[in-house]
Every structure is written in C-alpha cells, then in structure tokens.
Design a protein around this motif. Structure first.
Motif, mmCIF file in Angstrom:
data_model
loop_
_atom_site.group_PDB
_atom_site.id
_atom_site.type_symbol
_atom_site.label_atom_id
_atom_site.label_comp_id
_atom_site.label_asym_id
_atom_site.label_seq_id
_atom_site.Cartn_x
_atom_site.Cartn_y
_atom_site.Cartn_z
ATOM 1 N N THR A 65 -19.094 -9.304 -40.463
ATOM 2 C CA THR A 65 -18.195 -10.281 -39.856
ATOM 3 C C THR A 65 -18.092 -9.963 -38.366
ATOM 4 O O THR A 65 -18.439 -8.858 -37.929
ATOM 5 N N ASP A 66 -17.622 -10.924 -37.595
ATOM 6 C CA ASP A 66 -17.450 -10.693 -36.162
ATOM 7 C C ASP A 66 -16.227 -9.825 -35.884
ATOM 8 O O ASP A 66 -16.224 -9.048 -34.935
ATOM 9 N N ALA A 67 -15.210 -9.979 -36.706
ATOM 10 C CA ALA A 67 -13.984 -9.192 -36.532
ATOM 11 C C ALA A 67 -13.111 -9.349 -37.769
ATOM 12 O O ALA A 67 -13.222 -10.336 -38.499
ATOM 13 N N HIS A 101 3.685 -6.301 -47.352
ATOM 14 C CA HIS A 101 3.264 -7.663 -47.031
ATOM 15 C C HIS A 101 1.936 -7.538 -46.304
ATOM 16 O O HIS A 101 1.734 -6.595 -45.535
ATOM 17 N N ALA A 102 1.035 -8.486 -46.519
ATOM 18 C CA ALA A 102 -0.280 -8.384 -45.897
ATOM 19 C C ALA A 102 -0.775 -9.748 -45.431
ATOM 20 O O ALA A 102 -0.556 -10.762 -46.084
ATOM 21 N N ARG A 103 -1.442 -9.714 -44.293
ATOM 22 C CA ARG A 103 -2.213 -10.852 -43.798
ATOM 23 C C ARG A 103 -3.523 -10.256 -43.297
ATOM 24 O O ARG A 103 -3.515 -9.359 -42.445
ATOM 25 N N VAL A 104 -4.617 -10.714 -43.867
ATOM 26 C CA VAL A 104 -5.929 -10.208 -43.491
ATOM 27 C C VAL A 104 -6.707 -11.371 -42.882
ATOM 28 O O VAL A 104 -6.928 -12.389 -43.553
ATOM 29 N N GLU A 105 -7.087 -11.214 -41.613
ATOM 30 C CA GLU A 105 -7.834 -12.258 -40.913
ATOM 31 C C GLU A 105 -9.266 -11.789 -40.701
ATOM 32 O O GLU A 105 -9.499 -10.637 -40.360
ATOM 33 N N MET A 106 -10.187 -12.700 -40.919
ATOM 34 C CA MET A 106 -11.615 -12.435 -40.721
ATOM 35 C C MET A 106 -12.183 -13.536 -39.833
ATOM 36 O O MET A 106 -11.784 -14.689 -39.948
ATOM 37 N N ARG A 107 -13.149 -13.142 -39.003
ATOM 38 C CA ARG A 107 -13.847 -14.106 -38.144
ATOM 39 C C ARG A 107 -15.344 -13.915 -38.308
ATOM 40 O O ARG A 107 -15.837 -12.796 -38.348
ATOM 41 N N LEU A 108 -16.036 -15.056 -38.358
ATOM 42 C CA LEU A 108 -17.487 -15.040 -38.406
ATOM 43 C C LEU A 108 -17.993 -16.400 -37.922
ATOM 44 O O LEU A 108 -17.788 -17.421 -38.591
ATOM 45 N N ALA A 109 -18.624 -16.393 -36.753
ATOM 46 C CA ALA A 109 -19.234 -17.625 -36.265
ATOM 47 C C ALA A 109 -20.302 -18.041 -37.258
ATOM 48 O O ALA A 109 -21.111 -17.215 -37.700
ATOM 49 N N ASP A 139 -5.789 -19.508 -45.631
ATOM 50 C CA ASP A 139 -6.053 -20.505 -44.593
ATOM 51 C C ASP A 139 -7.504 -20.356 -44.169
ATOM 52 O O ASP A 139 -8.050 -19.251 -44.196
ATOM 53 N N GLY A 140 -8.102 -21.440 -43.732
ATOM 54 C CA GLY A 140 -9.424 -21.355 -43.132
ATOM 55 C C GLY A 140 -10.557 -21.448 -44.129
ATOM 56 O O GLY A 140 -10.418 -22.005 -45.215
ATOM 57 N N ASN A 141 -11.688 -20.895 -43.729
ATOM 58 C CA ASN A 141 -12.948 -20.993 -44.462
ATOM 59 C C ASN A 141 -13.002 -19.937 -45.566
ATOM 60 O O ASN A 141 -13.147 -18.744 -45.278
ATOM 61 N N PRO A 142 -12.933 -20.328 -46.837
ATOM 62 C CA PRO A 142 -12.934 -19.344 -47.921
ATOM 63 C C PRO A 142 -14.291 -18.680 -48.134
ATOM 64 O O PRO A 142 -14.391 -17.726 -48.893
ATOM 65 N N ARG A 143 -15.340 -19.133 -47.434
ATOM 66 C CA ARG A 143 -16.684 -18.589 -47.631
ATOM 67 C C ARG A 143 -17.043 -17.496 -46.625
ATOM 68 O O ARG A 143 -18.179 -17.017 -46.628
ATOM 69 N N ILE A 144 -16.132 -17.069 -45.772
ATOM 70 C CA ILE A 144 -16.457 -16.115 -44.711
ATOM 71 C C ILE A 144 -17.136 -14.862 -45.262
ATOM 72 O O ILE A 144 -18.177 -14.444 -44.754
ATOM 73 N N MET A 145 -16.596 -14.229 -46.292
ATOM 74 C CA MET A 145 -17.193 -12.995 -46.798
ATOM 75 C C MET A 145 -18.554 -13.263 -47.447
ATOM 76 O O MET A 145 -19.471 -12.458 -47.322
#
Length: 161
Positions: free
Chosen positions: A75-77, A99-107, A145-151
């Motif tokens: 992933t990018d981050a 409590h957790a929030r996990v954010e992932m980024r991938l162009a 939230d967002g794109n569920p396919r990132i991983m």
C-alpha cells in the motif's frame, strides 16, 4: 502484597501493554514488519471475520510476516488510530480493547485510493519476561468507508513485482 504494590504492578503492566500495542501498530504503519513480528507470541489468534467474512485462525509470526509482506507493504500508506484503552490483567494474561480507525491508501486505476475500517480492536497479550506479547488480535467492525478492495489490490501489486 500491599494495595500500593498491587497498584504499582498494575501501572507497570498497563504501561507495558500499551507500549506493546503501540509498537505493533506503529511498526506496521512504518512497514517495519520484523519489528511488528517481534511484538507477537509464538501463536496468534488472528480474527478479522467481521471485516473479511473469513473465520479466525491461529497463525505463527512467520505466517503473519508473509501476509504483511504480501499486502500492507504494497500500500502507499497506512495509519492505525487507537484510543481509549481498556486494559484488564489476570496473572500472565491481559486484554486491551481500543477504539480503532485504520486508514489505507493505494493509488489504483480501479476506484478510490482510500479505505478506512472503523471499530474496535481486542488485543490479547501474554506476559513474556518483563514485557508482553500479542497472542490474539480481533477487529470488531462497526463500519467502513472508501474502496473495500485496497488490500486485494495491494496483494495484486505485490504479485506483479
């Protein structure tokens, strides 16, 4: 044991437990997979069923290392936000719920470059010498939230290398 000694022992354990959990997620976000693996017991119950639909499984550190090297490092981050730890100890075992929030980024060409998983983590820990190691990780999903396919896309990216 006096009540003062018991409070001091709990305070030391609590600090060490919080440090273990923080070291683990900070290492993952820094892509320092070896350091993340160093926070794990010999067997870890890994439970992301609420996120992936796949049942919990017991894995060794090497298996988790291979998973992360095949996914998160591509992933990018990523960033794990954890707060409000509720910690309980019983002898050489502990539980830390946050409590957790996990954010992932991938162009990627297939959609949003972002995903966020929101819920709670329940970390199980076992005493190891003067510290603690993770022996279970459970994500309790509340929403995403967002794109569920990132991983999945990150794993595909890793296979292309």
């Amino acid at each position: 044991m006096t009540s003062s000694t018991a409070r001091n022992d709990y305070a030391r354990d609590r600090a060490a437990i919080e440090d273990t959990v923080a070291a683990f997620v900070l290492a993952l976000d820094a892509r320092d997979i070896k350091r993340a693996v160093g926070c794990l017991a010999e067997r870890v119950t890994w439970n992301y069923e609420s996120v992936t639909g796949r049942p919990a499984t017991v894995l060794g550190p090497e298996e988790l290392e291979a998973r992360w090297n095949a996914t998160i490092v591509h992933t990018d981050a990523s960033q794990h936000f954890l707060s409000l730890p509720h910690i309980s100890t019983e002898g050489d075992h502990a539980t830390c719920i946050v409590h957790a929030r996990v954010e992932m980024r991938l162009a990627n060409p297939g959609g949003s470059p972002y995903t966020a998983t929101n819920g709670t983590y329940t970390f199980g820990l076992v005493r190891a010498g003067s510290g603690w190691l993770l022996d279970s990780v459970t994500m309790g999903l509340l929403w995403t939230d967002g794109n569920p396919r990132i991983m999945e896309l990150a794993a595909e990216k890793g296979q292309q290398r």
